[in-house]
Motif scaffolding. Structure first.
Motif, PDB file in Angstrom:
ATOM      1  N   UNK A  93       2.681 -18.576 -36.059  1.00  0.00           N
ATOM      2  CA  UNK A  93       1.609 -18.141 -35.190  1.00  0.00           C
ATOM      3  C   UNK A  93       1.209 -16.777 -35.267  1.00  0.00           C
ATOM      4  N   UNK A  94       2.176 -15.867 -35.602  1.00  0.00           N
ATOM      5  CA  UNK A  94       1.787 -14.363 -35.927  1.00  0.00           C
ATOM      6  C   UNK A  94       0.945 -14.302 -37.044  1.00  0.00           C
ATOM      7  N   UNK A 135     -17.351 -11.791 -24.362  1.00  0.00           N
ATOM      8  CA  UNK A 135     -15.909 -12.438 -24.662  1.00  0.00           C
ATOM      9  C   UNK A 135     -15.597 -13.506 -23.738  1.00  0.00           C
ATOM     10  N   UNK A 175      -3.634 -19.593 -29.108  1.00  0.00           N
ATOM     11  CA  UNK A 175      -3.562 -18.373 -29.638  1.00  0.00           C
ATOM     12  C   UNK A 175      -4.765 -17.649 -30.571  1.00  0.00           C
ATOM     13  N   UNK A 228      -2.601 -15.571 -36.816  1.00  0.00           N
ATOM     14  CA  UNK A 228      -3.370 -14.578 -35.911  1.00  0.00           C
ATOM     15  C   UNK A 228      -3.707 -13.183 -36.905  1.00  0.00           C
ATOM     16  N   UNK A 230      -6.917 -11.333 -32.617  1.00  0.00           N
ATOM     17  CA  UNK A 230      -7.203  -9.914 -31.810  1.00  0.00           C
ATOM     18  C   UNK A 230      -8.623  -9.745 -31.768  1.00  0.00           C
ATOM     19  N   UNK A 231      -9.115  -9.641 -30.823  1.00  0.00           N
ATOM     20  CA  UNK A 231     -10.552  -9.208 -30.677  1.00  0.00           C
ATOM     21  C   UNK A 231     -10.819  -7.807 -31.120  1.00  0.00           C
ATOM     22  N   UNK A 253      -8.570  -2.648 -23.762  1.00  0.00           N
ATOM     23  CA  UNK A 253      -7.598  -3.391 -24.617  1.00  0.00           C
ATOM     24  C   UNK A 253      -8.208  -4.045 -25.866  1.00  0.00           C
ATOM     25  N   UNK A 254      -9.149  -3.499 -26.290  1.00  0.00           N
ATOM     26  CA  UNK A 254      -9.920  -4.036 -27.415  1.00  0.00           C
ATOM     27  C   UNK A 254      -9.579  -3.067 -28.750  1.00  0.00           C
ATOM     28  N   UNK A 255      -9.515  -3.748 -29.785  1.00  0.00           N
ATOM     29  CA  UNK A 255      -9.379  -2.719 -31.061  1.00  0.00           C
ATOM     30  C   UNK A 255     -10.696  -2.413 -31.519  1.00  0.00           C
ATOM     31  N   UNK A 307      -0.546  -1.531 -22.625  1.00  0.00           N
ATOM     32  CA  UNK A 307      -0.965  -1.066 -23.910  1.00  0.00           C
ATOM     33  C   UNK A 307      -1.219   0.229 -24.484  1.00  0.00           C
ATOM     34  N   UNK A 353      -2.438  -4.852 -18.593  1.00  0.00           N
ATOM     35  CA  UNK A 353      -3.534  -4.037 -19.500  1.00  0.00           C
ATOM     36  C   UNK A 353      -3.114  -2.739 -19.907  1.00  0.00           C
ATOM     37  N   UNK A 397      -1.769  -5.263 -30.140  1.00  0.00           N
ATOM     38  CA  UNK A 397      -2.928  -5.311 -30.681  1.00  0.00           C
ATOM     39  C   UNK A 397      -3.792  -6.412 -29.757  1.00  0.00           C
ATOM     40  N   UNK A 398      -5.136  -6.553 -30.048  1.00  0.00           N
ATOM     41  CA  UNK A 398      -6.088  -7.459 -29.066  1.00  0.00           C
ATOM     42  C   UNK A 398      -6.000  -7.227 -27.699  1.00  0.00           C
ATOM     43  N   UNK A 399      -6.035  -7.922 -26.801  1.00  0.00           N
ATOM     44  CA  UNK A 399      -6.265  -7.765 -25.449  1.00  0.00           C
ATOM     45  C   UNK A 399      -4.989  -7.521 -24.606  1.00  0.00           C
TER      46      UNK A 399
END
Lengths: 238, 120
Positions: free
Chosen positions: A9-10, A222, A71, A13, A74-75, A97-99, B5, B2, B14-16
């Motif tokens: 899974x990892x 999103x 899963x 992703x 990451x966004x 929480x977004x990259x 993080x 949230x 990473x991600x949300x």
């Protein structure tokens, strides 16, 4: 869950592909289904629905109750332009929480001091995007105000199906942009996806306010999962 | 969740949200015995969506969340049992379920949490 399933899974992703796990709740048996393998699965239709909505849940299949966990990769948010708006938008995106990464070939703008702690590329967008391609789990905001820099990644974003594409500029600026895209042979149904004037319509005026408006539009795109419908060429469902 | 993080290194989150499954892979690779708890069903207003993970090691250390902190204590206690026995468990939490569980969801929702061992 078995270690090898967790690792698989990892890995999916990390490669920016969606993946599902299916757990038989009566026996505890588990299997992994990659995005590309859904069609061959005994409960393909149910898995297709789950990955499209992005929602995990219990499904009733021919073999009984299973839990399907979705899963998604990451966004990430790509900002073209190391401008004042980006300086406000980068920390806002991180808080939500977004990259986030910033690209601008103008070295006067793209300085580490102005974007301390953020991923910053002082290079032309096409150079950066060659190694880190845009995809359906990426949002892009074009905010240099310079067609020489913005147009290339904009066309790339339209072709690769980014879930959000916003471009800075007045209605007049955007009309000229649409003309350039038409000349470049980009279809109308693609260019109609561009969010312009950029961001939620809240009367934003200052760079910080415009950053909030852009972030609101990205979150909406999103969370309402428009990307899954559009990826398959369907109408965006609400 | 949230806010968890914030300050996390890029490797940890990473991600949300905090990437709990990535952490589970690393914890397991490091030799820790683990249980993975997952929200599999929700009714009414539930604080965390289905699919949310909490991982617990055999010393009771944990990361992630299955609620807003309301039922994590009970899940962790059950997880230690799952690590020992190696058998998965299904847990139900609801606001009015005080005879079966001393904890509940103050928001009035109901959740089902699947707790399973991480097999190496």
């Amino acid at each position: 869950m078995r270690r090898d399933l967790i690792d698989a899974v990892n890995a999916e992703r990390a490669a920016r592909r969606a993946v599902l796990t299916v757990t038989d709740l009566a026996t505890g048996n588990q299997r992994l289904v990659r995005e590309a393998e859904i069609g061959r699965d005994p409960i393909a239709e149910l898995l297709e629905r789950a990955i499209r909505s992005g929602k995990s849940g219990i499904v009733e299949g021919p073999e009984g109750e299973s839990f399907v966990n979705v899963y998604l990769p990451p966004v990430r948010i790509v900002l073209i332009g190391a401008v004042h708006i980006s300086q406000a938008l980068a920390p806002i995106a991180r808080l939500a929480g977004y990259d986030v990464e910033i690209i601008d070939p103008r070295t006067a703008f793209a300085t580490p001091e102005r974007f301390s702690g953020f991923e910053l590329h002082a290079e032309w967008p096409d150079v950066v995007l060659r190694t880190r391609p845009l995809d359906a789990y990426t949002a892009i905001a074009l905010i240099t105000h310079d067609p020489k820099i913005d147009d290339g990644p904009l066309i790339e974003a339209l072709k690769s199906g980014c879930f959000y594409i916003g471009a800075l500029g007045s209605r007049k600026t955007h009309a000229r942009r649409l003309e350039r895209l038409k000349e470049a042979g980009i279809a109308d149904h693609l260019t109609s996806r561009i969010d312009a004037p950029i961001g939620a319509d809240i009367g934003a005026a200052s760079p910080g306010e415009i950053a909030v408006a852009i972030m609101a539009s990205i979150i909406e795109a999103f969370r309402k999962r428009k990307m899954f419908a559009e990826r398959r060429g369907e109408q965006a469902g609400e | 969740m949230m806010t968890d993080t914030n300050g996390a290194s890029p490797d940890e989150g990473s991600g949300l949200e905090l990437d709990v499954l990535a952490l589970a892979g690393r914890w397991s690779a490091g030799g820790r015995r683990l249980a993975l708890a997952t929200v599999v069903e929700t009714w009414g207003s539930a604080p965390r969506p289905t699919g949310s993970h909490l991982i617990i090691d055999d010393e009771g250390r944990f990361e992630g969340s299955v609620s807003g902190g309301c039922v994590e204590g009970a899940v962790i206690a059950e997880a230690l049992d799952v690590i020992e026995t190696g058998s998965p468990k299904m847990l139900d939490f609801g606001v009015a379920d005080e005879t079966a569980w001393r904890v509940g969801l103050s928001c009035g929702g109901r959740i089902r949490v699947y707790v399973e061992p991480v097999l190496r």
